[in-house]
Scaffold this motif. Structure first.
Motif, short mmCIF file in Angstrom:
data_model
loop_
_atom_site.label_atom_id
_atom_site.label_comp_id
_atom_site.label_asym_id
_atom_site.label_seq_id
_atom_site.Cartn_x
_atom_site.Cartn_y
_atom_site.Cartn_z
N CYS A 310 40.66 46.72 38.35
CA CYS A 310 40.31 46.86 36.93
C CYS A 310 39.00 46.12 36.66
CB CYS A 310 41.44 46.27 36.08
SG CYS A 310 41.15 46.35 34.31
N TYR A 324 43.39 44.77 31.65
CA TYR A 324 44.10 44.57 32.92
C TYR A 324 45.60 44.45 32.69
CZ TYR A 324 45.02 39.57 32.14
OH TYR A 324 45.49 38.38 31.66
N ILE A 336 41.01 42.17 39.52
CA ILE A 336 39.88 42.33 38.62
C ILE A 336 38.59 42.39 39.43
CG2 ILE A 336 38.56 41.23 36.76
CD1 ILE A 336 41.23 40.28 35.62
#
Ligand code: ZN
Length: 475
Positions: A310, A324, A336
């Motif tokens: 993400c 997220y 991430i």
């Protein structure tokens, strides 16, 4: 003349001080085993042979000592699960203010790809290596110790730069059976054929040359570009090849409206449905973005164990909240990534947290501890790595030491919250990768970063001058 004869000395049998490094900080974040952050006050992390040997509050003898000053916080190194290190220096400041009518279409296909093509065709290997090196040095100094980089031009230049810099890198050369030549009046990508099999062969060759195996610092993944630029048969072949080689693959999924339109027109499904239909999913398929994933798509990702990278900040400029927490709450393995947008990982975490709160309309479990866990252990899980993203005995010694000694941060009442919400990623004092001290007192220990930066800046400025001449703005 031959070499001078040298005195032979027996192999050392006693551990020398240089073999062990002991890093002490006011706070050491060891992990989140009970679901809450575990902070060791005045802790020392002992590193040996690339791994964490011990975490202690006792004095450590026979080690090189590094004491982080004042309000210092030692964290597991950050794991950026999706980046394009070339994009930071190449596009920074040139994309954010563009009007895109609410889509990414003109950005990806009108700017990112043609300028990327220009970079690919006009940079020499040495120039590309300088730009990659400058970018990776900055990424490292921003606290990222592992980066997954998806890249098009000059594959060896990236992998050589990663070797030079000392960062832990997963390099994923782009693969595609079609390249996008632009978008039509409906916003659907116009594509032309490209030689996917030759690209795959080249990637396998790179794997054989550079990949250092499961515990190694340099890994080569396979990086098919996107669901709208790769045929299903090709994706199946790429995944089978990755599995034969013992590596992962990563692909952009549900990242733009043109991609959704292409998949709907040609396959009558969403990008995630397309992958699932053809068996292109599983723990070794890192799906980047999934910004347009539907609730059904999330359920597919969760049930197939397909992890998501993400990247919230990159979508902020097109006004899209990519939270997220949406993925975490759906049971998807979530990490991430920066998408190369920011080279400072803590800055990405702060944006990720802000976006998640906005998307939820409230705090909704978004805490600094949760963000730090997602950017370390969570991102490591995306790569199937339980030995990264935590400070515990036996884990790889990838560490980031922050100092929060700033009038805007003191007094430090809560080090995690202060680091995530207020530090803006400044104050990275120490970076250790695989036991090697690469940044100390905020300075690179191996490479003359200023000289590399000057070379890299000149290359990027020339590329934009060339692009401006070829594509003058409308009058
Ligand atoms: Zn990307």
């Amino acid at each position: 003349m031959g070499p001078e004869p040298r005195e032979m000395s027996p192999e050392p049998v006693v551990t020398s001080r240089a073999d062990r490094v002991a890093v002490t900080a006011r706070w050491v974040l060891t992990g989140h085993r009970s679901g809450t952050p575990e902070l060791v006050p005045h802790g020392t992390v002992v590193v040996r042979d690339g791994r964490i040997e011990d975490v202690t509050t006792a004095e450590v003898a026979d080690a090189r000592r590094i004491r982080l000053p004042g309000n210092s916080l030692l964290l597991p190194g950050f794991v950026d699960v999706h980046s394009h290190s070339l994009n930071g220096p190449l596009f920074r400041g040139m994309t954010e203010d563009r009007s895109r009518a609410g889509t990414q279409s003109t950005l990806v296909y009108d700017v990112l790809m043609p300028v990327g093509d220009l970079a690919a065709t006009t940079m020499t290997d040495d120039e590309a290596r300088a730009v990659y090196t400058a970018s990776l040095l900055r990424i490292l100094a921003g606290g990222t110790t592992t980066t997954v980089d998806v890249f098009r031009p000059r594959h060896r230049a990236f992998l050589d730069a990663a070797r030079d810099v000392g960062i832990r890198a997963y390099g994923a050369p782009y693969l595609a059976t079609r390249t996008v030549a632009g978008v039509d009046a409906h916003g659907t990508p116009v594509t032309r054929e490209s030689d996917g099999p030759a690209q795959l062969e080249h990637a396998v060759q790179l794997f054989r040359e550079y990949d250092e195996g499961p515990g190694g610092r340099i890994r080569v993944m396979l990086g098919p570009h996107c669901t709208d630029t790769c045929s299903p048969a090709y994706l199946a072949k790429v995944l089978a090849t990755a599995r034969d080689l013992g590596t992962n693959m990563t692909i952009h999924v549900a990242q733009s409206r043109p991609e959704l339109a292409y998949l709907r027109r040609h396959h009558d499904c969403t990008p995630v449905e397309f992958l699932a239909r053809h068996g292109i999913c599983g723990p070794d398929v890192v799906a980047a973005h999934c910004a347009f994933a539907t609730p059904d798509d999330l359920a597919v990702l969760a049930s197939t164990g397909t992890p998501v990278a993400c990247c919230p900040a990159t979508f902020v400029h097109s006004g899209r909240h990519v939270s997220y927490r949406t993925f975490v709450d759906a049971g998807v393995t979530t990490g991430i990534g920066t998408d190369g947008h920011s080279l400072t990982y803590l800055e990405e975490l702060r944006v990720a947290g802000t976006v998640a709160k906005l998307a939820a309309g409230g705090p909704s479990g978004v805490t600094s501890a949760d963000l730090l866990r997602t950017g370390t252990e969570g991102s490591a899980a995306v790569l199937g790595r339980s030995d990264l993203g935590r400070i515990e005995r036996g884990a790889r010694a990838d560490l980031v030491g922050l100092t929060l000694n700033d009038p805007g941060l003191e007094p430090v009442l809560d080090p995690l919250s202060t680091a995530v919400w207020h530090s803006a990623g400044t104050g990275v004092d120490l970076v250790v990768v695989d036991g090697a001290v690469l940044v100390e007192q905020g300075r690179h220990t191996r490479i003359d970063a200023a000289a590399v930066r000057r070379s890299a800046n000149a290359v990027v400025e020339r590329i934009w001058e060339t692009f401006a001449r070829a594509s003058p703005p409308p009058t």
